[in-house]
Design a protein around this motif. Structure first.
Motif, mmCIF file in Angstrom:
data_model
loop_
_atom_site.group_PDB
_atom_site.id
_atom_site.type_symbol
_atom_site.label_atom_id
_atom_site.label_comp_id
_atom_site.label_asym_id
_atom_site.label_seq_id
_atom_site.Cartn_x
_atom_site.Cartn_y
_atom_site.Cartn_z
ATOM 1 N N LEU A 50 0.820 -1.218 0.000
ATOM 2 C CA LEU A 50 0.000 0.000 0.000
ATOM 3 C C LEU A 50 0.847 1.259 0.000
ATOM 4 C CD1 LEU A 50 -2.632 -1.229 2.634
ATOM 5 C CD2 LEU A 50 -2.876 -1.219 0.139
ATOM 6 N N GLU A 51 1.963 1.221 -0.713
ATOM 7 C CA GLU A 51 2.898 2.354 -0.770
ATOM 8 C C GLU A 51 2.295 3.512 -1.558
ATOM 9 O OE1 GLU A 51 5.671 4.928 -0.351
ATOM 10 O OE2 GLU A 51 5.890 2.971 0.644
ATOM 11 N N GLN A 52 2.363 4.708 -0.980
ATOM 12 C CA GLN A 52 1.789 5.889 -1.610
ATOM 13 C C GLN A 52 2.763 6.584 -2.572
ATOM 14 O OE1 GLN A 52 -1.535 6.849 -1.159
ATOM 15 N NE2 GLN A 52 -1.524 4.814 -0.218
ATOM 16 N N CYS A 53 4.056 6.388 -2.361
ATOM 17 C CA CYS A 53 5.057 7.049 -3.206
ATOM 18 C C CYS A 53 5.163 6.326 -4.545
ATOM 19 C CB CYS A 53 6.414 7.072 -2.512
ATOM 20 S SG CYS A 53 7.737 7.760 -3.522
ATOM 21 N N ASP A 54 4.933 7.052 -5.641
ATOM 22 C CA ASP A 54 4.927 6.393 -6.948
ATOM 23 C C ASP A 54 6.325 6.085 -7.473
ATOM 24 O OD1 ASP A 54 5.764 8.925 -7.635
ATOM 25 O OD2 ASP A 54 3.991 9.437 -8.795
ATOM 26 N N ALA A 55 7.368 6.487 -6.747
ATOM 27 C CA ALA A 55 8.734 6.158 -7.153
ATOM 28 C C ALA A 55 9.196 4.821 -6.592
ATOM 29 C CB ALA A 55 9.697 7.265 -6.702
ATOM 30 N N ILE A 56 8.388 4.220 -5.717
ATOM 31 C CA ILE A 56 8.730 2.936 -5.106
ATOM 32 C C ILE A 56 8.131 1.808 -5.934
ATOM 33 C CG2 ILE A 56 8.554 1.539 -3.017
ATOM 34 C CD1 ILE A 56 10.309 4.064 -2.762
ATOM 35 N N ARG A 57 8.862 0.739 -6.077
ATOM 36 C CA ARG A 57 8.455 -0.350 -6.958
ATOM 37 C C ARG A 57 7.230 -1.099 -6.466
ATOM 38 N NH1 ARG A 57 13.809 0.335 -7.214
ATOM 39 N NH2 ARG A 57 14.812 0.094 -9.246
ATOM 40 N N THR A 58 6.378 -1.468 -7.407
ATOM 41 C CA THR A 58 5.328 -2.451 -7.201
ATOM 42 C C THR A 58 5.795 -3.760 -7.827
ATOM 43 O OG1 THR A 58 4.243 -1.953 -9.301
ATOM 44 C CG2 THR A 58 3.593 -0.626 -7.378
ATOM 45 N N ARG A 59 4.966 -4.794 -7.741
ATOM 46 C CA ARG A 59 5.309 -6.054 -8.424
ATOM 47 C C ARG A 59 5.394 -5.865 -9.937
ATOM 48 N NH1 ARG A 59 7.614 -10.356 -5.717
ATOM 49 N NH2 ARG A 59 6.905 -10.095 -3.579
#
Length: 459
Positions: A50-59
């Motif tokens: 549920l990371e809000q920062c769009d610079a952090i990786r998702t799957r």
């Protein structure tokens, strides 16, 4: 194993589409990219739920990066097999690239919400919800069926997704080529055969469920792997190891969990002989043709340059390891991992240790993973009640709570459930369990959290 058979372009169901500018393996890539499970990866956690920062990786971003590195590794190996070894024909190098790129996208497709914590949560639900005798009674005392749930594994779910769950007009999933399906099978053991302490890494986790056993048998027959790992699987696994070992730390730096100064000190102390080479490459990157590295660069710039430098050192090292162990890989006698056998293993080992001790254990992440276990467990409670109420010959009725829960289950997955019972002739209780795991596992982090809140808080 022989490349001609490994690169089998046929599909479980013969394709009804005519030929175009793509070969069958390139079509696999396109089918994968446009599929619904890939879309859902954009809202599934790589490390930080549920990371809000769009610079952090998702799957999704992680899988794209693995695909890119896997394609690069395969390009080199394909050229080597064609030009130096003479073991493949012109055009087959292109097939090797496409398969590796596709498998990079596929490799985490079956992960449930909240990443590996979600896998553990599903297994925990079965362990805590049923005692061993009850589970054995429900599943006919079949050790493979029992362990499919007690050792629930996202890699096995990935094969189930592409092989069966993504239905269009039939039940062949994405109907990928045997060559791609074979290379996508990271582990080769059934759940009752898998052993985390096995000396053969391919047997360390379950690779498939009972429901896909016949498909696995056919894949092995069509590609000639005979229960061994496909050689391209080693390249995709290495790409994953390379990417996540350094990219997760880059994200930790971006989030301020670890400073660049602290990371550099740890790498210098624990990274072995290759640490200096990585840091030297990083400095070269940051100089960008200037005499010196500019002053005052923020930590996240160093983190990104560190990721670039590390991959630049690890890729050739892994390629060298593949070539040195090629004969054992092709005979099925290579039981290790390429990153562990490469001359830059000390860097990977150091980064994995830093990840476990500094990144994955932050209080905010641990809290979200604990929340994820509660969310998944309580959703499993609700939908297991619903799964038990689904009739085999008509739609569920919503007069009682079990029927209401049944009606909320995915219509596609209900169709797969009915087909599995009526056509695949799998035990009914096994299919009902899979209906629940299919539905919950397919949820994104946000959807699972939101649905849980709606069902438990009435919001």
């Amino acid at each position: 194993m022989e490349w001609k058979q490994l690169l089998n372009p046929e599909r479980p169901r013969k394709s009804t589409l005519g030929a175009d500018h793509r070969d069958n393996f390139e079509r696999d890539f396109d089918r994968t990219v446009f599929s619904n499970p890939v879309k859902r990866l954009q809202d599934k956690a790589q490390v930080f739920p549920l990371e809000q920062c769009d610079a952090i990786r998702t799957r999704l971003t992680h899988s794209l990066e693995v695909s890119a590195v896997a394609r690069g590794l395969a390009t080199d190996i394909g050229r080597w097999l064609l030009k130096e070894k003479g073991e493949i024909e012109e055009g087959q190098d292109r097939a090797i690239e496409a398969i590796a790129a596709t498998c990079g996208i596929l490799h985490d497709l079956g992960n449930p919400p909240f990443g590996h914590a979600g896998e553990a949560a599903i297994a925990h639900w079965f362990e805590s919800r049923f005692d061993s005798s009850e589970l054995a009674k429900l599943l006919g005392d079949d050790p493979q069926q029992i362990n499919d749930f007690l050792k629930f594994e996202g890699n096995a779910q990935s094969l189930r997704l592409v092989g069966k769950l993504q239905i269009l007009s039939d039940y062949n999933g994405l109907n990928l080529t045997f060559g791609t399906l074979s290379a996508s099978c990271k582990y080769v053991a059934a759940s009752n055969e898998a052993d985390s302490q096995s000396k053969d890494h391919a047997y360390s986790k379950p690779g498939y469920f009972k429901s896909e056993e016949l498909l696995v048998d056919r894949i092995r027959e069509e590609t000639g792997t005979n229960g061994k790992r496909n050689p391209l699987t080693f390249l995709v696994e290495a790409a994953d190891d390379i990417v996540y070992s350094v990219a997760d730390i880059e994200d930790g730096v971006k989030k301020g969990i670890l400073s660049w100064a602290a990371l550099k000190e740890l790498v210098e102390k624990t990274g072995g002989d290759k640490a200096g080479e990585v840091l030297g490459t990083l400095e070269h990157i940051l100089k960008a043709g200037r005499e010196n590295v500019p002053e005052g660069l923020p930590d996240d710039v160093y983190g990104s340059a560190f990721r670039t430098a590390t991959i630049a050192i690890l890729v050739p090292s892994v390629l060298k390891a593949f070539k040195e162990n090629y004969n054992e890989i092709m005979s099925g006698d290579f039981h290790s991992e390429l990153v562990k056998e490469c001359d830059a293993w000390s860097i990977v080992d150091a980064l994995k240790t830093i990840g476990f001790t500094k990144i994955y254990c932050t209080p905010s992440t641990l809290k979200l993973e604990l929340m994820g276990r509660k969310v998944i467990g309580e959703l499993m409670d609700v939908f297991w009640e619903g799964a038990q109420a689904i009739p085999l010959d008509k739609p569920p009725k919503t007069k009682n709570f079990a029927g209401k829960a049944a009606a909320l289950l995915s219509e596609n997955y209900r169709k797969v459930f009915l087909n599995s019972v009526n056509v695949d002739e799998l035990p009914e209780n096994y299919c009902r369990f899979q209906l629940v795991t299919d539905y919950v596992c397919g949820m994104t982090d946000s959807f699972a959290t939101r649905l849980h809140a709606e069902l438990t808080n009435g919001i």
